[in-house]
Design a protein around this motif. Structure first.
Motif, short mmCIF file in Angstrom:
data_model
loop_
_atom_site.label_atom_id
_atom_site.label_comp_id
_atom_site.label_asym_id
_atom_site.label_seq_id
_atom_site.Cartn_x
_atom_site.Cartn_y
_atom_site.Cartn_z
N ALA A 21 47.22 60.50 64.94
CA ALA A 21 48.41 59.57 65.55
C ALA A 21 50.13 60.96 66.32
O ALA A 21 49.80 59.84 67.98
N LYS A 45 53.55 57.03 69.75
CA LYS A 45 55.31 56.61 70.78
C LYS A 45 55.24 56.12 68.81
O LYS A 45 56.87 56.45 68.84
N SER A 46 55.23 54.58 68.06
CA SER A 46 55.66 54.64 67.37
C SER A 46 55.86 55.17 65.89
O SER A 46 56.81 55.67 65.16
N THR A 47 54.63 56.17 65.36
CA THR A 47 54.86 57.28 64.41
C THR A 47 55.49 57.89 65.36
O THR A 47 56.09 58.78 64.37
N GLU A 174 60.30 49.82 71.77
CA GLU A 174 60.04 48.68 72.94
C GLU A 174 60.81 47.59 71.87
O GLU A 174 60.65 46.57 72.12
N HIS A 207 56.80 49.78 77.55
CA HIS A 207 55.82 49.71 78.75
C HIS A 207 55.64 49.39 79.82
O HIS A 207 55.03 49.01 80.50
N GLY A 274 52.69 45.41 71.58
CA GLY A 274 52.22 46.23 70.68
C GLY A 274 52.34 46.50 69.45
O GLY A 274 52.93 45.54 68.96
N GLU A 276 53.06 47.37 65.97
CA GLU A 276 53.21 48.46 65.00
C GLU A 276 52.93 48.98 64.21
O GLU A 276 52.95 48.40 63.70
N1 LIG Z 1 50.24 53.56 58.94
C1 LIG Z 1 49.24 53.28 59.26
N2 LIG Z 1 48.15 53.30 59.03
C2 LIG Z 1 46.37 54.09 59.83
N3 LIG Z 1 46.89 54.15 60.84
C3 LIG Z 1 47.83 54.06 61.70
C4 LIG Z 1 49.36 53.54 60.61
N4 LIG Z 1 50.01 53.71 61.83
C5 LIG Z 1 49.63 54.04 62.88
N5 LIG Z 1 48.71 53.73 62.86
C6 LIG Z 1 47.46 54.13 63.67
O1 LIG Z 1 47.88 55.36 64.66
C7 LIG Z 1 47.83 55.38 66.33
C8 LIG Z 1 49.00 55.09 66.86
O2 LIG Z 1 49.33 54.04 66.60
P1 LIG Z 1 51.49 54.31 66.91
O3 LIG Z 1 51.63 52.65 66.29
O4 LIG Z 1 52.17 54.66 66.95
O5 LIG Z 1 51.23 54.07 68.74
P2 LIG Z 1 51.85 53.33 69.27
O6 LIG Z 1 52.32 54.46 70.77
O7 LIG Z 1 53.41 53.22 69.28
O8 LIG Z 1 51.02 52.00 70.25
P3 LIG Z 1 51.95 50.90 70.77
O9 LIG Z 1 52.40 51.04 72.21
O10 LIG Z 1 50.78 49.66 70.86
O11 LIG Z 1 52.74 50.60 69.94
C9 LIG Z 1 46.86 54.46 66.61
O12 LIG Z 1 45.78 54.97 66.10
C10 LIG Z 1 47.33 53.23 64.85
O13 LIG Z 1 46.17 52.61 64.79
#
Ligand SMILES: Nc1ncnc2c1ncn2[C@@H]1O[C@H](COP(=O)(O)OP(=O)(O)OP(=O)(O)O)[C@@H](O)[C@H]1O
Ligand SMILES: [Mg+2]
Lengths: 276, 335
Positions: A21, A45-47, A174, A207, A274, A276
């Protein structure tokens, strides 16, 4: 103010569904910076937000706030100085409590909570004043349960609650995505006004490229757990959606459908949903 | 008849304290806490064991309450630090308390308190000395209910006062800064943590407090009934839930003060209903638990059914004019 040094986060490491992530994030926010973050679904991003707030512990790397390392500090301790607004309007408030009770919880976030009354006359007057700035008439509904508010009203309240104590850092993930275009525009406008008035250091995920360009003084683009492009204050002034898309296409041979789709209907908030 | 209703009133008010505890865990914390069956006995056993040793009944009751607080904290620890499912944490603690309660009661399954100096004898003495009994009985006689006078008014009146004090303490606590984040923790943990609340500690505190009330109720009930028994807590959680659900359904939940009052009302009404049901020839004392279960089911189902009926009727009323208009349109089209 905020500093991330080579932060990594891997989910389900060593298993078939392993997901990287965050793959070495270096990011520094100066006091007063307002950074918008864009990137496709799953970019991390959320991570990134969750690692900054302590919801998730990074696998490697360091996080510093106000000159102190906070990498291992539990979430509830960090959040004394970090305000957050979530994508889900239901997530940032407690539905069974009244507006004034919710605000009182926000008000005491950076204080030691005691057995003193939560909502005093003095505080109520202050809450009424701050609510009035939202222009939603919430100041006349102080004793209404928050569960009875609409999504837009709840999100406006969340924003006020997150910024009530002028936190060192404001994180918005978001936070307009679940609202209709008119409400989304309203909340975006509110965000800008509040952030500008209190000079809050802010990190905002969106987004909506239009919004990402219009708001803030810096912009970063994430992809596959990395920061793939960053624009500082000067560069951002001349930034357009077309330029941004070109950069993105350079990074990836084919731009994410999501980004393309969201780039073209300009106008305010877009129904990005998106995961979460 | 009068005597049994009077008794139901007395015990209902005592059980109301337990119901306030159940309200705290089930409603405020949203934590289905089954510790209750054990902590009720912990309170009763601690108080009874201390009273038989000649200790002051007020001190004994206070210690019983404290023991319940500690038991509740352990359930909270199991859940928050041990990451054990809420229901399972409560069940584990309930089982563990069975053994602990036996230890507290010095391996006696039953501790009789008859003839001992207890809170109840003190309350009765108080009512006699102050002339409360005499004046209230005179009033009863005057309205023609003179043939079945209660033993004492002291228990009813002083217990009512104590229960109301605990209710107000509860109401006050839930409005304090700590009380507000405790409520938020039960409502939305993520939000709570994002506003710097230590949700683990708050959950532990809340469960401690809830079980303190349960144990207090147990300690008082032992003194009221004249014994503590290792099995007296069985099904107590359902009695508590019944009180909360009946009270909320009948008296509403608009504010916290209103809800806690409703819970007390629910506890008393539950007691009276059970007492009246058991007076029916057909039922045996052993049917008590079945009656309780039926009452809870009714309290859960009936309000919803009533709401549904009302909603349906409302929709029908809205539908009717539209149907008429449609029919008219059809007729016009046909001609
Ligand atoms: N708790 C979790 N367990 C396993 N994989 C996770 C977990 N949280 C996130 N991921 C994975 O980590 C990656 C990053 O996820 P994240 O939620 O940070 O993306 P994002 O940029 O926020 O996307 P979005 O625009 O859809 O919100 C993704 O591939 C997601 O599947
Ligand atoms: Mg996300």
């Amino acid at each position: 103010m905020l500093q991330l040094k080579n932060v990594h986060k891997v989910f389900n490491e060593g298993q078939p569904d392993e997901r990287v992530a965050l793959a070495g994030i270096d990011l520094e926010l100066k006091s007063g910076d307002f950074v918008t973050v864009i990137g496709s679904n799953g970019a991390g991003k959320s991570t990134l937000m969750n690692v900054i707030t302590g919801v998730l512990a990074p696998d490697a790397g360091e996080i510093w706030m106000d000159g102190k390392e906070v990498t291992r500090l539990p979430e509830f301790k960090r959040s004394a100085r970090i305000g957050r607004v979530f994508q889900d309007p239901m997530a940032g408030t407690a539905a069974s409590l009244t507006i004034e009770e919710n605000l009182s919880i926000a008000f005491t976030r950076n204080k030691t909570r005691t057995l003193a009354r939560g909502v005093t006359k003095k505080r109520r007057a202050f809450f009424r004043e701050r609510l009035a700035e939202l222009n939603l008439g919430l100041e006349n509904r102080l004793t209404a349960k928050v569960g009875s508010l609409s999504g837009g009203e709840r999100q406006a309240l969340s924003l006020l609650m997150a910024t009530l104590t002028y936190p060192s850092l404001l994180l918005l993930d978001e936070h307009t995505a679940a609202l209709d275009p008119a409400r989304a525009a309203l909340i975006a406008e509110m965000t800008e006004r509040i952030v500008r008035a209190s000079r809050l250091t802010t990190l905002m995920v969106t987004h909506n490229m239009q919004q990402a360009i219009a708001l803030g003084n810096r912009l970063v683009m994430m992809d596959a757990g990395r920061i793939v492009a960053a624009f500082d204050e000067e560069e951002k002034k001349t930034l357009t959606i077309e330029k941004l898309l070109a950069v993105f296409q350079q990074m990836r041979s084919a731009a994410s459908d999501r980004l393309l789709l969201n780039a073209f209907p300009p106008g305010a908030g877009l129904p990005g949903q998106g995961g979460e | 008849m009068f005597a049994s209703i009077f008794g139901a009133l007395e015990s209902g008010i005592i059980f109301a304290i337990m119901a306030l505890g159940v309200y705290l865990s089930f409603r405020v914390l949203d934590f289905p806490d089954l510790t209750v069956d054990g902590s009720f006995v912990t309170g009763a056993g601690t108080a009874a064991a201390m009273i038989t040793r000649g200790l002051d009944p007020i001190l004994a009751t206070a210690c019983g309450t404290l023991a319940g607080f500690i038991a509740g904290c352990f359930t909270g620890l199991l859940h928050t630090k041990g990451k054990i499912h809420a229901l399972l944490s409560g069940i584990l603690m309930m089982i563990a308390l069975w053994s602990i309660n036996l230890r507290i009661m010095e391996d006696a399954a039953n501790i009789p308190l008859l003839g001992k100096h207890t809170l109840m004898t003190e309350m009765a003495d108080f009512a006699k000395i102050t002339g409360l009994d005499a004046s209230l009985n005179a009033a009863l006689k005057a309205v023609g209910l003179g043939e079945s006078l209660p033993r004492t008014w002291g228990i009813l009146i002083l217990m009512l006062a104590l229960t109301l004090i605990i209710k107000m303490l509860n109401d006050w606590f839930l409005q304090t800064e700590i009380g507000l984040v405790l409520r938020a923790t039960g409502d939305n943990k993520r939000m709570s943590r994002s506003f710097s609340a230590n949700t683990d500690r708050l959950t532990i505190l809340g469960l401690g407090l809830a079980n303190a009330w349960v144990a207090l109720s147990g300690a008082i009930y032992a003194q009221y009934g004249g014994f503590a028994d290792i099995g007296m807590g069985v099904g107590m959680i359902i009695v508590g839930l019944a009180s909360v659900i009946i009270g909320e359904a009948l008296f509403g939940t608009k504010t916290i003060a209103r809800t806690t009052l409703a819970v007390i009302g629910g506890a008393i009404i539950y007691r009276i209903v059970v007492t009246l049901a058991l007076r029916i020839e057909f039922f045996k004392p052993g049917d008590l638990k079945l009656i309780t279960a039926v009452i809870v089911v009714l309290a859960l189902v009936v309000p919803k059914a009533v709401d549904n009926r009302r909603e349906k009727r409302r929709r029908k009323r809205r539908q009717a004019p539209a149907d008429d208009r449609n029919r008219e349109a059809e007729q016009r089209a046909a001609t």
